[in-house]
Design an enzyme around this catalytic site. Structure first.
Site, PDB file in Angstrom:
ATOM      1  N   HIS B  86      -1.731  47.214 -36.011  1.00 58.60           N
ATOM      2  CA  HIS B  86      -0.020  47.226 -35.647  1.00 58.60           C
ATOM      3  C   HIS B  86       0.858  46.956 -36.747  1.00 58.60           C
ATOM      4  O   HIS B  86       1.685  47.602 -37.279  1.00 58.60           O
ATOM      5  CB  HIS B  86       0.241  45.899 -34.628  1.00 58.60           C
ATOM      6  N   TRP B 151      -2.769  42.305 -41.505  1.00 58.43           N
ATOM      7  CA  TRP B 151      -2.155  43.396 -42.507  1.00 58.43           C
ATOM      8  C   TRP B 151      -2.182  43.090 -43.994  1.00 58.43           C
ATOM      9  O   TRP B 151      -2.065  43.729 -44.916  1.00 58.43           O
ATOM     10  CB  TRP B 151      -0.890  43.736 -41.948  1.00 58.43           C
ATOM     11  N   SER B 178       1.379  58.814 -51.979  1.00 57.42           N
ATOM     12  CA  SER B 178       2.596  59.425 -51.052  1.00 57.42           C
ATOM     13  C   SER B 178       3.957  58.830 -51.496  1.00 57.42           C
ATOM     14  O   SER B 178       5.148  59.506 -51.930  1.00 57.42           O
ATOM     15  CB  SER B 178       2.315  59.858 -49.846  1.00 57.42           C
ATOM     16  N   SER B 179       4.047  57.637 -51.358  1.00 53.79           N
ATOM     17  CA  SER B 179       5.421  56.862 -51.745  1.00 53.79           C
ATOM     18  C   SER B 179       5.772  57.002 -53.060  1.00 53.79           C
ATOM     19  O   SER B 179       7.137  57.149 -53.455  1.00 53.79           O
ATOM     20  CB  SER B 179       5.235  55.519 -51.297  1.00 53.79           C
ATOM     21  N   GLU B 264       8.255  44.695 -51.159  1.00 55.95           N
ATOM     22  CA  GLU B 264       8.070  45.663 -50.179  1.00 55.95           C
ATOM     23  C   GLU B 264       9.021  45.318 -48.920  1.00 55.95           C
ATOM     24  O   GLU B 264       9.541  46.264 -48.344  1.00 55.95           O
ATOM     25  CB  GLU B 264       6.497  45.503 -49.697  1.00 55.95           C
ATOM     26  N   TYR B 266      11.970  44.187 -49.030  1.00 51.42           N
ATOM     27  CA  TYR B 266      13.159  44.907 -49.541  1.00 51.42           C
ATOM     28  C   TYR B 266      13.275  46.150 -49.673  1.00 51.42           C
ATOM     29  O   TYR B 266      14.170  46.941 -49.203  1.00 51.42           O
ATOM     30  CB  TYR B 266      13.971  44.308 -50.611  1.00 51.42           C
ATOM     31  N   SER B 277      25.941  50.609 -44.397  1.00 48.78           N
ATOM     32  CA  SER B 277      27.192  50.731 -45.023  1.00 48.78           C
ATOM     33  C   SER B 277      28.001  52.263 -45.050  1.00 48.78           C
ATOM     34  O   SER B 277      29.262  52.452 -45.337  1.00 48.78           O
ATOM     35  CB  SER B 277      26.910  50.553 -46.593  1.00 48.78           C
ATOM     36  N   HIS B 311       6.728  32.230 -52.038  1.00 47.45           N
ATOM     37  CA  HIS B 311       7.045  31.254 -50.846  1.00 47.45           C
ATOM     38  C   HIS B 311       6.346  31.814 -49.715  1.00 47.45           C
ATOM     39  O   HIS B 311       6.358  31.314 -48.791  1.00 47.45           O
ATOM     40  CB  HIS B 311       8.538  31.651 -50.714  1.00 47.45           C
TER      41      HIS B 311
END
Lengths: 400, 544
Positions: B86, B151, B178-179, B264, B266, B277, B311
């Protein structure tokens, strides 16, 4: 400012609103399920419809709870202010009300203000938090040091230093709990939290817990103490607590550790000094009595009987009481390795694990226990080999 | 989408001498050989929606098992496979490609470019996703089932996984490639292909947020590739980077993973900020407040995202100074994020607002995403995080950010731009039903999880103590409702639009909308801005 904050926090905690909310939610839950389930709060563990961190039993947990309320209140106040403005605007500044759009779209002053103000707020949040971090990490001057070792899927405890030094035992989920889970018919307030051997510690003493693990990462957590520390294989880490109230406290493994992740709870029994001393005494005697003579030669019947208890405590969760396994878990019943003439083959699998740890290593069990459980599986269900494995066989296999 | 096809068929290109180079192939060739940014955008969006549904089904299976304590449906190993897949499918298969789809469709239109800079690489970066996705989803059918290590794929648990782990790693390598290709394309398009007069500081904010996101992607995808490659060599080639049995360090994996993982986060939210916006000013009929500070805030968030990764690791046992540094740095992120929220509200302030579905989703985004932001601030406080780490509180937090954040913004973007894509208006009543159902069921699903986390219920648990039952039931009911709302969205809103059913969309369906995408007809013709347009001073209008 701290004073008002404290007052606010005290107010918030005693707020009957929470009770009210709980009552309302309970009513909803009743409606939803149609009937009340027979489950109540578990003192030292979770409560039904608990909305908040558990009642703290250590200074650190109390500080954490204070910090959480402090943060929560500050955030809720900001939230209400900011979204008060937004919803005011949404209601008033609508085209349908004939509101004409203004034309401003920039103001350096405003931008600077709403950068500086949150910055100041964040600093005020960081100050009390820093104090707690420093206190939390100070594990020096412990009265008692205990090593907690994570195994797939149980906890091993060794009392390293302080009163009770030398005691060690394994703490496993009560077998009946696992069976209830499989059957899909859970019951009891301590469902999935009941263990065979609880960790016992004295009240008002600083207990340092050293964590490590045998296979993968686990995490040792007791919410009432405000403690959560990863147990990392190959490394030792530490944390501490000083329980201020006698009682039973519960936690669960908090780092995904494989199939039985949900089935390795933590139960800490906090005892008064005298009771603790008495427990140490009995435990030591018990250990001396139970210590298996590694040179003992077992009879087949005795070994099978001993093996049955070892099997129930360690193997049954995966391989099932009928030895049939299931899904990816191999059946032991009629398995060629179990039936093999060469006894050492199966002993080696038990010692070192198999399939990349899908079957974990059980080398932490004693020679006697491994010998007994192998004997048991070789002579149970349809397996009728008549083979008997002695502790000395296991000892020999360990060096292979 | 079909309307685009129809339009193209009827669109004569006789006035162009090089017409034959530009003719779109028909049938399957149009999609397999696609080099048109609009077609590729459509492919990305359809692909990500498919993955969203697969990931959603897995989520519902998880919620089904958790409806009641005790194991009713799945064994814990299969349950772990569901949670792992998932997560992977939603992050790498749904959210990231969906935003790339939006970028493909909108960035060339918004900057006045004819197409993306590298049209063939664009094709490749989409089609690489298909084998990757097949391999990822297909891993369920490999011996031992799909990866079940979460994950985050923490070592050394990954070393115990079956062969599907290798398939998963390979799939992620391909998706990463790809990214990166997609990002290169976006960066070059934004930097080199803007129409004359479209200066960087006049660019729509969606292009800005994507430009920054693309840099983040290029910076961190190789880090992920490194981490999973080391996992692969640990599994098969005798290395011990993370394997404690050979002297490796499992915590090092977490450092490397989260150095990727936090940026990632962000990557998945910045383009959402860009969409919101665009939508808020359009429906407030008032220019975006503090455009410059929005650009700076986005950049600050991106830069800060590189120094907060640990964190996620407060419970691994970092030294005091480590905990303090990462706590302070994390708290700082609240400031630029707050600035963005304030700017949106200032944009709405004294506007002349209407609340069509895009605006509803944008306002829903601001409201519910901010709740996720606040729980993030609470989690940043290390002592509180010790209590909440790896509990359902964290699950609630990141679903508030990713579902009510990224997903809501994408819905806002869909309703806002789909008239341009398809040439027909979606049905407003249905859009509103979709919004309110999503909002109610989302909160029903995830709000109770805060309580579960505070009460100490660990995440990734197939079974739980009885005291947690009530909130789990509520969450499961909410999840079913949320899932059905999305099915409704597809069949009653997306599908009619794709079939061209509905009122014909005008060139600019939104009174207050600004930007070059509204300067071309609806649906946008197959080729737009073939010659650079002449822009007015604000770079929002094409001069005749």
């Amino acid at each position: 400012m701290t004073k008002t904050m404290n007052a606010l926090i005290r107010r918030a905690r005693s707020l009957s609103l929470e009770r009210l909310a709980q009552g309302w939610l309970a009513a909803c839950a009743l409606l939803a399920t149609g009937a009340a389930r027979a489950v109540g709060d578990l003192p030292g563990g979770p409560a039904v419809l608990q909305l908040d961190l558990p009642p703290p039993v250590t200074k650190i947990a109390e500080e954490q709870k204070w910090l959480h309320y402090f943060m929560l209140i500050v955030c809720v106040v900001i939230f209400i202010c900011v979204f008060g403005v937004m919803f005011y605007s949404i209601i008033k500044h609508r085209k349908s009300k004939g509101f004409k759009a203004a034309n401003f779209h920039e103001s350096t002053t405003v931008e600077i203000i709403w950068t500086i103000v949150p910055f100041v707020i964040v600093i005020f949040m960081a100050l009390p938090a820093t104090k707690v971090v420093v206190a939390m990490k100070d594990t020096t001057n412990a009265d008692l040091t205990i090593k907690a070792t994570g195994y797939q899927w149980k906890w091993g405890y060794s009392y390293l230093k302080g009163e009770g030094e030398g005691i060690n035992f394994i703490s496993t989920l009560d077998t009946a709990q696992r069976n209830m889970s499989d059957a899909g018919k859970p019951s009891g307030d301590d469902y999935l939290l009941k263990v065979d051997n609880a960790l016992v510690v004295p009240v008002n003493k600083k207990v340092r817990i050293i964590t490590t693990a045998e296979d993968v990462i686990h995490a040792w957590m007791v919410p009432a103490f405000g403690v959560k520390q990863d147990a990392i294989p190959g490394f030792v880490r530490d944390t501490w607590f000083k329980a201020e109230k006698v009682g039973d406290y519960y936690g669960q493994c908090a780092e995904l550790c494989g199939k039985e992740h949900a089935y390795m709870p933590i139960h800490v029994k906090v005892l008064a000094a005298a009771d603790y001393a008495a427990w140490v005494d009995t435990k030591k005697k018990e250990m001396a009595a139970a210590a298996d003579d590694p040179n003992k030669v077992w009879t087949l019947a005795d070994s099978i009987a001993r093996g049955a208890t070892v099997y129930a405590a360690n193997c049954q969760a995966c391989h099932q009481a009928n030895g049939k396994g299931g899904g990816p878990i191999k059946a032991l019943d009629a398995d060629p390795v179990v039936l093999d003439e060469d006894k050492v083959k199966q002993v080696l699998v038990v010692l070192h694990g198999q399939n990349n740890g899908a079957m974990p290593s059980w080398k932490q069990l004693s020679d006697t226990e491994i010998a007994a459980v192998v004997t048991y599986t070789k002579n149970s269900w349809s397996n009728k080999t008549g083979q008997l494995v002695q502790p000395s066989d296991v000892l020999a296999a360990r060096s292979k | 989408m079909s309307a685009v096809i129809d339009h193209h068929a009827g669109h004569a290109h006789d006035d162009h001498a090089h017409d034959d180079h530009h003719g779109a192939p028909h049938g399957w060739r149009r999609w397999v050989y696609a080099t048109n940014h609009k077609d590729i955008g459509t492919l990305y969006l359809l692909f990500s929606f498919t993955m969203f549904i697969i990931g959603g089904i897995l989520a519902l299976l998880i919620r089904l098992e958790l409806f009641h304590p005790g194991l009713q449906f799945f064994n814990p190993q299969l349950f772990n496979q569901f949670t792992t897949m998932h997560g992977l499918i939603m992050v790498f298969g749904a959210i990231m490609p969906a935003f790339v789809g939006f970028a493909n469709w909108m960035i060339p239109l918004q900057v006045g470019a004819a197409d993306m800079a590298f049209a063939r690489m664009n094709n490749l970066s989409f089609w690489l996703l298909i084998p990757a996705a097949l391999m990822l989803v297909g891993s369920f059918f490999m011996p031992g089932g799909a990866p079940a290590a979460g994950w985050t794929l923490y070592a050394p648990l990954t070393l115990q996984m079956g062969p599907s782990m290798d398939a998963g790693i390979f799939a992620m390598h391909i998706m990463g490639a790809s990214s990166i290709m997609g990002s290169i394309n976006i960066i070059v398009t934004v930097l080199n292909m803007r129409a004359p007069g479209m200066t960087l500081m006049k660019m729509p904010l969606f292009c800005w947020t994507w430009l920054i996101t693309a840099y983040l992607l290029i910076a961190v995808m190789p880090v992920l590739a490194g981490a999973i490659t080391m996992t692969l060599t640990d599994r098969h080639f005798g290395t011990s980077f993370f394997n404690p049995a050979g002297g490796g360090d499992p915590v090092m994996y977490q450092h490397i993973f989260w150095f990727f993982g936090h940026p990632e986060v962000y990557i998945m939210i910045l383009p959402a900020f860009g969409i919101v916006s665009a939508v808020v000013p359009a429906f407030a009929r008032k220019r975006l407040f503090g455009y410059t500070s929005m650009v700076y805030a986005t950049s600050s968030i991106a830069i800060l995202s590189f120094i907060v990764w640990a964190h996620h690791m407060f419970t691994t046992g970092m030294p005091v100074t480590g905990q303090l540094f990462f706590m302070y740095a994390t708290m700082l992120i609240a400031i630029p994020t707050g600035v963005k929220v304030f700017n949106w509200i200032a944009t709405m302030w004294r506007g002349s607002m209407t609340f069509e579905t895009p605006m509803l989703f944008a306002v829903g985004f601001i409201f519910v995403f901010t709740m996720g932001g606040f729980t993030g601030l609470i989690l940043s406080v290390a002592p509180v995080d010790i209590q909440l780490q790896d509990t359902y509180y964290v699950v609630a937090h990141f679903h508030y950010v990713l579902v009510a954040g990224s997903l809501y913004a994408m819905f806002a973007g869909f309703y806002y731009w789909s008239p341009k894509w398809t040439g027909v208006m979606y049905n407003e009543t249905r859009g509103k039903i979709h919004f309110w159902a999503s909002l109610v069921f989302f909160n029903l699903t995830f709000f109770p999880m805060h309580f579960l986390g505070l009460a100490g219920m660990p995440r990734r648990y197939a079974d739980y103590p009885m005291q947690f039952t009530d909130f789990n039931m509520v969450a499961s009911i909410g999840a079913l409702g949320f899932g059905l709302s999305q099915v409704y969205f597809f069949f009653f809103i997306v599908l009619p639009c794709m079939r061209g059913i509905g009122a014909k969309a005008p060139q600019k369906p939104w009174e207050g909308a600004e930007g070059l995408e509204w300067e071309v007809p609806s649906p946008a013709p197959f080729h737009t801005f073939e010659t650079p347009p002449k822009l007015d001073a604000t770079a929002t209008k094409v001069l005749a």
